[in-house]
Design a protein around this motif. Structure first.
Motif, PDB file in Angstrom:
ATOM      1  N   LYS A  81       0.829  -1.201   0.000  1.00 49.22           N
ATOM      2  CA  LYS A  81       0.000   0.000   0.000  1.00 49.22           C
ATOM      3  C   LYS A  81       0.867   1.256   0.000  1.00 49.22           C
ATOM      4  O   LYS A  81       0.565   2.241  -0.697  1.00 49.22           O
ATOM      5  CB  LYS A  81      -0.931  -0.005   1.221  1.00 49.22           C
ATOM      6  N   PHE A  82       1.934   1.224   0.776  1.00 52.75           N
ATOM      7  CA  PHE A  82       2.873   2.345   0.816  1.00 52.75           C
ATOM      8  C   PHE A  82       3.379   2.654  -0.596  1.00 52.75           C
ATOM      9  O   PHE A  82       3.344   3.802  -1.056  1.00 52.75           O
ATOM     10  CB  PHE A  82       4.049   2.011   1.742  1.00 52.75           C
ATOM     11  N   GLY A  83       3.872   1.618  -1.298  1.00 57.03           N
ATOM     12  CA  GLY A  83       4.426   1.816  -2.630  1.00 57.03           C
ATOM     13  C   GLY A  83       3.396   2.309  -3.628  1.00 57.03           C
ATOM     14  O   GLY A  83       3.696   3.167  -4.472  1.00 57.03           O
ATOM     15  N   GLU A  84       2.198   1.777  -3.542  1.00 57.82           N
ATOM     16  CA  GLU A  84       1.136   2.204  -4.460  1.00 57.82           C
ATOM     17  C   GLU A  84       0.774   3.669  -4.225  1.00 57.82           C
ATOM     18  O   GLU A  84       0.504   4.420  -5.175  1.00 57.82           O
ATOM     19  CB  GLU A  84      -0.086   1.299  -4.293  1.00 57.82           C
ATOM     20  N   ASN A  85       0.775   4.101  -2.966  1.00 62.60           N
ATOM     21  CA  ASN A  85       0.475   5.507  -2.661  1.00 62.60           C
ATOM     22  C   ASN A  85       1.543   6.449  -3.222  1.00 62.60           C
ATOM     23  O   ASN A  85       1.225   7.514  -3.754  1.00 62.60           O
ATOM     24  CB  ASN A  85       0.356   5.697  -1.150  1.00 62.60           C
ATOM     25  N   VAL A  86       2.809   6.059  -3.089  1.00 67.69           N
ATOM     26  CA  VAL A  86       3.891   6.896  -3.608  1.00 67.69           C
ATOM     27  C   VAL A  86       3.772   7.032  -5.125  1.00 67.69           C
ATOM     28  O   VAL A  86       3.900   8.128  -5.680  1.00 67.69           O
ATOM     29  CB  VAL A  86       5.278   6.332  -3.224  1.00 67.69           C
ATOM     30  N   LEU A  87       3.498   5.923  -5.798  1.00 69.97           N
ATOM     31  CA  LEU A  87       3.345   5.973  -7.254  1.00 69.97           C
ATOM     32  C   LEU A  87       2.141   6.830  -7.654  1.00 69.97           C
ATOM     33  O   LEU A  87       2.213   7.627  -8.594  1.00 69.97           O
ATOM     34  CB  LEU A  87       3.202   4.556  -7.817  1.00 69.97           C
ATOM     35  N   ALA A  88       1.050   6.682  -6.920  1.00 71.57           N
ATOM     36  CA  ALA A  88      -0.155   7.471  -7.220  1.00 71.57           C
ATOM     37  C   ALA A  88       0.112   8.965  -7.043  1.00 71.57           C
ATOM     38  O   ALA A  88      -0.326   9.790  -7.866  1.00 71.57           O
ATOM     39  CB  ALA A  88      -1.310   7.027  -6.320  1.00 71.57           C
ATOM     40  N   GLU A  89       0.835   9.322  -5.991  1.00 71.51           N
ATOM     41  CA  GLU A  89       1.167  10.732  -5.750  1.00 71.51           C
ATOM     42  C   GLU A  89       2.085  11.267  -6.854  1.00 71.51           C
ATOM     43  O   GLU A  89       1.939  12.411  -7.301  1.00 71.51           O
ATOM     44  CB  GLU A  89       1.860  10.880  -4.388  1.00 71.51           C
ATOM     45  N   THR A  90       3.035  10.435  -7.272  1.00 70.13           N
ATOM     46  CA  THR A  90       3.938  10.841  -8.359  1.00 70.13           C
ATOM     47  C   THR A  90       3.151  11.113  -9.634  1.00 70.13           C
ATOM     48  O   THR A  90       3.375  12.112 -10.322  1.00 70.13           O
ATOM     49  CB  THR A  90       4.984   9.738  -8.614  1.00 70.13           C
ATOM     50  N   ASN A  91       2.219  10.227  -9.935  1.00 64.88           N
ATOM     51  CA  ASN A  91       1.431  10.364 -11.165  1.00 64.88           C
ATOM     52  C   ASN A  91       0.404  11.493 -11.095  1.00 64.88           C
ATOM     53  O   ASN A  91      -0.017  12.028 -12.123  1.00 64.88           O
ATOM     54  CB  ASN A  91       0.710   9.056 -11.481  1.00 64.88           C
ATOM     55  N   ALA A  92      -0.012  11.857  -9.880  1.00 62.43           N
ATOM     56  CA  ALA A  92      -1.105  12.824  -9.724  1.00 62.43           C
ATOM     57  C   ALA A  92      -0.677  14.268  -9.995  1.00 62.43           C
ATOM     58  O   ALA A  92      -1.505  15.118 -10.322  1.00 62.43           O
ATOM     59  CB  ALA A  92      -1.697  12.721  -8.323  1.00 62.43           C
ATOM     60  N   TYR A  93       0.622  14.534  -9.844  1.00 62.74           N
ATOM     61  CA  TYR A  93       1.071  15.931  -9.950  1.00 62.74           C
ATOM     62  C   TYR A  93       1.595  16.257 -11.351  1.00 62.74           C
ATOM     63  O   TYR A  93       2.354  15.490 -11.942  1.00 62.74           O
ATOM     64  CB  TYR A  93       2.176  16.229  -8.940  1.00 62.74           C
ATOM     65  N   GLN A  94       1.193  17.414 -11.853  1.00 61.10           N
ATOM     66  CA  GLN A  94       1.758  17.955 -13.091  1.00 61.10           C
ATOM     67  C   GLN A  94       1.912  19.465 -12.939  1.00 61.10           C
ATOM     68  O   GLN A  94       1.039  20.132 -12.385  1.00 61.10           O
ATOM     69  CB  GLN A  94       0.867  17.654 -14.299  1.00 61.10           C
ATOM     70  N   LEU A  95       3.040  19.966 -13.413  1.00 59.91           N
ATOM     71  CA  LEU A  95       3.251  21.412 -13.494  1.00 59.91           C
ATOM     72  C   LEU A  95       3.011  21.808 -14.948  1.00 59.91           C
ATOM     73  O   LEU A  95       3.816  21.490 -15.828  1.00 59.91           O
ATOM     74  CB  LEU A  95       4.685  21.769 -13.067  1.00 59.91           C
ATOM     75  N   HIS A  96       1.884  22.453 -15.199  1.00 57.88           N
ATOM     76  CA  HIS A  96       1.477  22.798 -16.568  1.00 57.88           C
ATOM     77  C   HIS A  96       1.821  24.259 -16.832  1.00 57.88           C
ATOM     78  O   HIS A  96       1.254  25.163 -16.203  1.00 57.88           O
ATOM     79  CB  HIS A  96      -0.017  22.545 -16.753  1.00 57.88           C
ATOM     80  N   ILE A  97       2.752  24.492 -17.727  1.00 58.29           N
ATOM     81  CA  ILE A  97       3.202  25.844 -18.053  1.00 58.29           C
ATOM     82  C   ILE A  97       2.669  26.240 -19.430  1.00 58.29           C
ATOM     83  O   ILE A  97       2.782  25.471 -20.398  1.00 58.29           O
ATOM     84  CB  ILE A  97       4.748  25.910 -18.029  1.00 58.29           C
ATOM     85  N   THR A  98       2.087  27.427 -19.498  1.00 58.87           N
ATOM     86  CA  THR A  98       1.569  27.918 -20.783  1.00 58.87           C
ATOM     87  C   THR A  98       2.286  29.181 -21.242  1.00 58.87           C
ATOM     88  O   THR A  98       2.146  29.580 -22.389  1.00 58.87           O
ATOM     89  CB  THR A  98       0.060  28.202 -20.684  1.00 58.87           C
ATOM     90  N   ASN A  99       3.041  29.812 -20.335  1.00 61.46           N
ATOM     91  CA  ASN A  99       3.792  31.020 -20.680  1.00 61.46           C
ATOM     92  C   ASN A  99       5.236  30.633 -20.991  1.00 61.46           C
ATOM     93  O   ASN A  99       5.962  30.148 -20.118  1.00 61.46           O
ATOM     94  CB  ASN A  99       3.747  32.010 -19.516  1.00 61.46           C
ATOM     95  N   GLU A 100       5.670  30.855 -22.204  1.00 65.56           N
ATOM     96  CA  GLU A 100       7.002  30.420 -22.644  1.00 65.56           C
ATOM     97  C   GLU A 100       8.115  31.057 -21.820  1.00 65.56           C
ATOM     98  O   GLU A 100       9.195  30.479 -21.656  1.00 65.56           O
ATOM     99  CB  GLU A 100       7.193  30.737 -24.133  1.00 65.56           C
ATOM    100  N   GLN A 101       7.867  32.250 -21.278  1.00 70.56           N
ATOM    101  CA  GLN A 101       8.883  32.922 -20.470  1.00 70.56           C
ATOM    102  C   GLN A 101       9.223  32.126 -19.208  1.00 70.56           C
ATOM    103  O   GLN A 101      10.327  32.236 -18.675  1.00 70.56           O
ATOM    104  CB  GLN A 101       8.407  34.327 -20.094  1.00 70.56           C
ATOM    105  N   ASP A 102       8.268  31.324 -18.742  1.00 71.17           N
ATOM    106  CA  ASP A 102       8.501  30.531 -17.531  1.00 71.17           C
ATOM    107  C   ASP A 102       9.490  29.388 -17.766  1.00 71.17           C
ATOM    108  O   ASP A 102       9.914  28.721 -16.815  1.00 71.17           O
ATOM    109  CB  ASP A 102       7.178  29.940 -17.018  1.00 71.17           C
ATOM    110  N   LEU A 103       9.863  29.169 -19.023  1.00 68.16           N
ATOM    111  CA  LEU A 103      10.798  28.082 -19.359  1.00 68.16           C
ATOM    112  C   LEU A 103      12.246  28.547 -19.336  1.00 68.16           C
ATOM    113  O   LEU A 103      13.153  27.734 -19.583  1.00 68.16           O
ATOM    114  CB  LEU A 103      10.479  27.534 -20.754  1.00 68.16           C
ATOM    115  N   ALA A 104      12.481  29.798 -19.015  1.00 68.62           N
ATOM    116  CA  ALA A 104      13.834  30.362 -19.061  1.00 68.62           C
ATOM    117  C   ALA A 104      14.820  29.507 -18.263  1.00 68.62           C
ATOM    118  O   ALA A 104      14.547  29.119 -17.128  1.00 68.62           O
ATOM    119  CB  ALA A 104      13.825  31.790 -18.524  1.00 68.62           C
TER     120      ALA A 104
END
Length: 676
Positions: free
Chosen positions: A168-191
Motif C-alpha cells: 500500500k505504501f508503494g502504491e500511494n507513492v506511485l499514485a502521488e507521483t502520477n497525480a502531480y503535473q506542473l502545466h506551463i503555458t507562458n514560454e517565459q517561464d521556461l527560461a
C-alpha cells in the motif's frame, strides 16, 4: 491451467510475457503455492533420516515455480503496473506471507533442519553447502521456529499485515507521483531550461491534448527542472510537490502506514528476542550491530561536516552575489550548484549530453564488460518482452556459450515507478548437472528521445546506467549451485559494491574514449571535458555526503529503537536530521512518507550500506587504478572472488581474497576530496 504453471516453451526458457493475461496471475499463484506446499510436506515427512541432500538441498529447490511466477509478477508490478495488478498484488501478498510462515513455522521441517545442523561439524560439506546449511537454520530461527504456538500465531499476523502495508505504501507513492503535473503555458517561464527538457515537456503536453508544456515528478522531468529553471517560484512549487508525496491530507497519505510498518517490525523483532528491528536485520549484515552502524555514520559525519559547511557557505555567498538570495532553500541548491559548477569548471550538462547518447553509453558499458570480463552482448528480437520499449540481449562468453539473458527498460511510463533498479526474472543455479543461466533486467527512467534528438543522457544518468549495470553483472556472472545464494543474494551492505565500483569507469579517460562520442559529429569527447569531469567529481561532495548520512540516520531512527512513541512524524524527522541539516525546514514536506528504500524496498536498517559500499568500492577501485583500469589479473580476481561467488561465503572473506586486505576509508575520503 495457466501458462505460468507450465514449462515455458520459449527461447532459453524466457518468460512468455505476451501470452500472460492479468487474470492468469491469481489462479497461477494459488496452484503454485499448493505445489510448493506439497514439495515442502514431502521433505518434512520424508521417511528417511534427515540428511543434507534430502532436507537442506531439497528445500533449496522447492517452490521454484512459485518463485518464478513471483519474479515475473512483482517485476511487472514495479515496471508496468495498472489498477488490476495493484489489486492482485494486495490479494497475493498475504497468501505469500502465509506460505512463507507455513514453511518456517513447520515444526517437523525445522526438526529435520536442526538434525542436520547439529551434525554440521562432522559432515563433509563444501563451503557453499556449509553456508546453505547455516542460512537454512538461521532462516527458521529468525522467522520464529523456536517460538511457542501463541507467539508463532502472533508472528503470522504481523507478517501478513506487513506484506499488505508495504504494498500500500508503494502504491500511494506511485499514485502521488502520477497525480502531480506542473502545466506551463507562458514560454517565459521556461527560461534556463535545456532545449531537450522543453521539447520533452511539450511532447507530454501534446500527448495529453494540452497546449504548452507539462513537467512531472518523474526524475527525467523533475531533476532538470529544479537544476535549470530560472523561475525560483516554479522551482519551489515542484520541489514542495515532490517533498509532500504521501504527506498530504488525501487518500494517499502514508503517515499511518509507516507508523504501523515501523511498530510491526519492532513487535516482530521483540517476538524473536531482539532489541529492535535494526538488531534483527544487522545480525546478517557486515556491520552486525546498530552501534557499529552508528559509529560508522558518525565517523563519516565528523569528517564530512566541516567540508559540507564550507561548501554551503560558499554556495550561499555565490547565490547572494548572483541573484541577491539571502537564504538558500531546498529548491535552490541544485540550481545554484549547477551555476557554480559551470562557473568553476565551465562544465555544463548540456555541453556534455551530446557526447552521451544512450545508445553509445550502452555500447560503452558492453565494451567495458567485454574488456574486463570477456562478455559479449548481442541484441535479439526473438525474446518476448513485457513492453515494446524493452530491449533484449543474449550474453555470451568468448567461446560463444550462453551466460545470461539481459533485459533493458530505459524510459519513464505511467505504470513504472520512479528511480532505477536491477532485478531478475530467473536466477542462476545448478540442478541435475545443468547450469541454469540467469535472466537479468535493469529498469531506468532516462530522458526519452524527442522529435529532433536521440536520448541524450546527463552525466548523472550515465553513472546511473553504469551503477545498475554493475548490479546486472553480479547476476549475469553468478556461478553457484543453489538459487538462494546466487548473484545478488548477498548481505545488503555488500550488494552495492559491484554497482558502485562500475561508476568509477565513467570518470576515466581510457574508458570514456570508448563511448563518449558526439551524437552528430562522432567526435570523441575532448580531453578538456574529461579533465573537467574528473576535476568536478568531488564538487559539493561534502554536502552530498551529509545528505546521504541524514537518510541513514533517519533509517536508524525508525528502526534501531522502539518506534511506538513516534506519533508526529515531522518533529521526529527534524530530530534525526538535526546533525546533518544545512537548509531551512520546509513545513509541507516530510521524507519518510515517500522513503521507498526503507518502507517498501529492502533497505530498512540498511540505508547506511550505500556509504559502506562506497568505502568498499573506493578501496577496490584503488586496486584497479594501481594496476590499470583494464588490468586482466585484477578484473579476473574481482570476477572470481566477488561477482561470481554470490553469497556462498562471508563478504569480508570474499573481499579480502580479492584485495588481500580489509578495506580502508582513506580511499573514499581522498576520492571525495574530504582529506588530502
Amino acid at each position: 491451467m495457466s501458462i505460468l504453471n507450465q514449462q515455458f516453451n520459449t527461447v532459453h526458457d524466457t518468460a512468455p510475457f505476451s501470452q500472460i493475461k492479468n487474470e492468469d496471475y491469481s489462479p497461477a499463484f494459488d496452484i503454485a503455492i499448493e505445489k510448493a506446499k506439497a514439495e515442502i510436506n514431502a521433505i518434512a515427512h520424508h521417511p528417511e533420516t534427515a540428511t543434507f541432500e534430502n532436507t537442506i538441498a531439497a528445500m533449496a529447490y522447492a517452490g521454484m515455480e512459485l518463485d518464478r511466477i513471483s519474479n515475473i509478477f512483482f517485476n511487472l508490478h514495479a515496471a508496468e503496473t495498472n489498477d488490476e495488478l495493484d489489486e492482485i498484488a494486495q490479494e497475493v501478498a498475504p497468501k505469500l506471507s502465509t506460505f512463507a510462515n507455513d514453511i518456517t513455522l513447520n515444526p517437523l521441517l525445522f526438526e529435520r533442519v536442526k538434525t542436520v545442523y547439529d551434525q554440521k561439524d562432522i559432515l563433509s560439506l563444501n563451503t557453499e553447502q556449509q553456508t546453505l546449511l547455516q542460512k537454512s537454520y538461521r532462516d527458521f530461527v529468525r522467522n520464529g521456529a523456536l517460538l511457542d504456538e501463541e507467539k508463532k500465531e502472533k508472528l503470522r499476523k504481523v507478517d501478513t499485515e506487513l506484506a499488505i502495508l508495504k504494498l500500500k505504501f508503494g502504491e500511494n507513492v506511485l499514485a502521488e507521483t502520477n497525480a502531480y503535473q506542473l502545466h506551463i503555458t507562458n514560454e517565459q517561464d521556461l527560461a534556463g531550461l535545456p532545449e531537450g527538457t522543453i521539447e520533452a515537456a511539450k511532447g507530454l503536453a501534446e500527448a495529453q491534448g494540452e497546449l504548452g508544456w507539462i513537467f512531472t515528478l518523474d526524475y527525467p522531468s523533475y531533476i532538470p527542472f529544479v537544476t535549470y529553471a530560472d523561475d525560483r517560484e516554479l522551482r519551489r512549487e515542484i520541489t514542495v510537490a515532490a517533498g509532500r508525496k504521501g504527506f498530504q491530507n488525501n487518500e494517499y497519505n502514508n503517515e499511518e502506514n509507516i507508523r504501523k510498518i515501523a511498530r510491526l517490525r519492532f513487535q516482530r523483532a521483540q517476538l524473536l528476542g531482539y532489541d529492535s528491528h535494526a538488531h534483527f536485520v544487522l545480525e546478517e549484515r557486515m556491520a552486525q550491530h546498530p552501534s557499529k552502524v552508528g559509529s560508522f555514520l558518525n565517523d563519516l559525519l565528523k569528517k564530512a561536516k566541516p567540508a559540507a559547511e564550507r561548501e554551503f557557505q560558499e554556495l550561499s555567498a555565490f547565490a547572494n552575489k548572483l541573484h541577491g538570495i539571502k537564504q538558500l532553500e531546498k529548491w535552490d541548491t541544485a540550481y545554484y550548484s549547477e551555476k557554480l559548477k559551470q562557473e568553476r569548471f565551465s562544465l555544463d550538462d548540456e555541453v556534455l549530453k551530446p557526447y552521451f547518447q544512450l545508445e553509445n553509453v550502452l555500447k560503452g558499458v558492453f565494451i567495458i564488460s567485454e574488456r574486463l570480463f570477456n562478455l559479449r552482448f548481442h541484441e535479439v528480437q526473438h525474446i518476448d518482452k513485457y513492453h515494446e520499449e524493452v530491449r533484449t540481449f543474449e550474453v555470451t562468453d568468448n567461446e560463444n556459450r550462453l551466460i545470461a539473458i539481459f533485459y533493458a527498460d530505459f524510459f519513464p511510463r505511467k505504470g513504472k515507478r520512479n528511480g532505477a533498479w536491477m532485478t531478475s526474472f530467473k536466477p542462476q543455479y545448478r540442478k541435475d548437472r545443468k547450469d541454469e543461466r540467469p535472466h537479468i533486467s535493469i529498469v531506468c527512467n532516462f530522458t526519452r528521445s524527442t522529435a529532433t534528438k536521440p536520448s541524450l543522457l546527463t552525466f548523472n544518468e550515465v553513472t546511473t546506467l553504469f551503477h545498475e549495470f554493475g548490479h546486472a553483472l553480479h547476476g549475469i556472472l553468478a556461478d553457484t549451485t543453489y538459487p538462494s545464494l546466487s548473484g545478488t543474494s548477498v548481505y545488503w551492505d555488500f550488494v552495492e559494491l559491484p554497482s558502485q565500483i562500475m561508476e568509477n569507469w565513467c570518470y576515466e579517460k581510457e574508458a570514456l574514449e570508448l563511448f563518449a562520442k558526439h551524437y552528430q559529429t562522432g567526435e570523441t569527447i575532448p580531453m578538456e571535458l574529461i579533465d573537467k569531469i574528473k576535476a568536478s567529481a568531488s564538487f559539493m561532495e561534502g554536502m552530498a555526503t551529509l545528505r546521504q548520512l541524514g537518510f541513514g540516520l533517519l533509517d536508524m531512527g525508525w528502526h534501531a529503537q522502539d518506534p511506538t512513541y513516534i506519533n508526529n512524524i515531522k518533529p521526529f524527522e527534524n530530530s534525526c536530521f538535526s546533525s546533518t541539516q544545512l537548509l531551512p525546514d520546509v513545513e509541507e514536506n516530510a521524507m519518510s512518507p515517500s522513503f521507498s528504500h526503507i518502507f517498501n524496498g529492502g533497505y530498512s536498517s540498511g540505508y547506511y550500506s550505500y556509504k559502506w559500499a562506497e568505502v568498499l568500492d573506493a578501496d577496490a577501485f584503488a586496486y584497479f587504478k594501481e594496476k590499470g583500469i583494464f588490468d586482466p589479473t585484477v578484473a579476473t580476481k574481482f570476477k572470481e572472488n566477488i561477482l561470481s561467488k554470490g553469497g556462498i561465503e562471508h563478504p569480508m572473506v570474499l573481499y579480502k581474497r580479492f584485495r588481500g586486505k580489509e578495506p580502508s576509508t582513506d580511499a573514499l575520503m581522498k576520492r571525495a576530496g574530504l582529506i588530502l
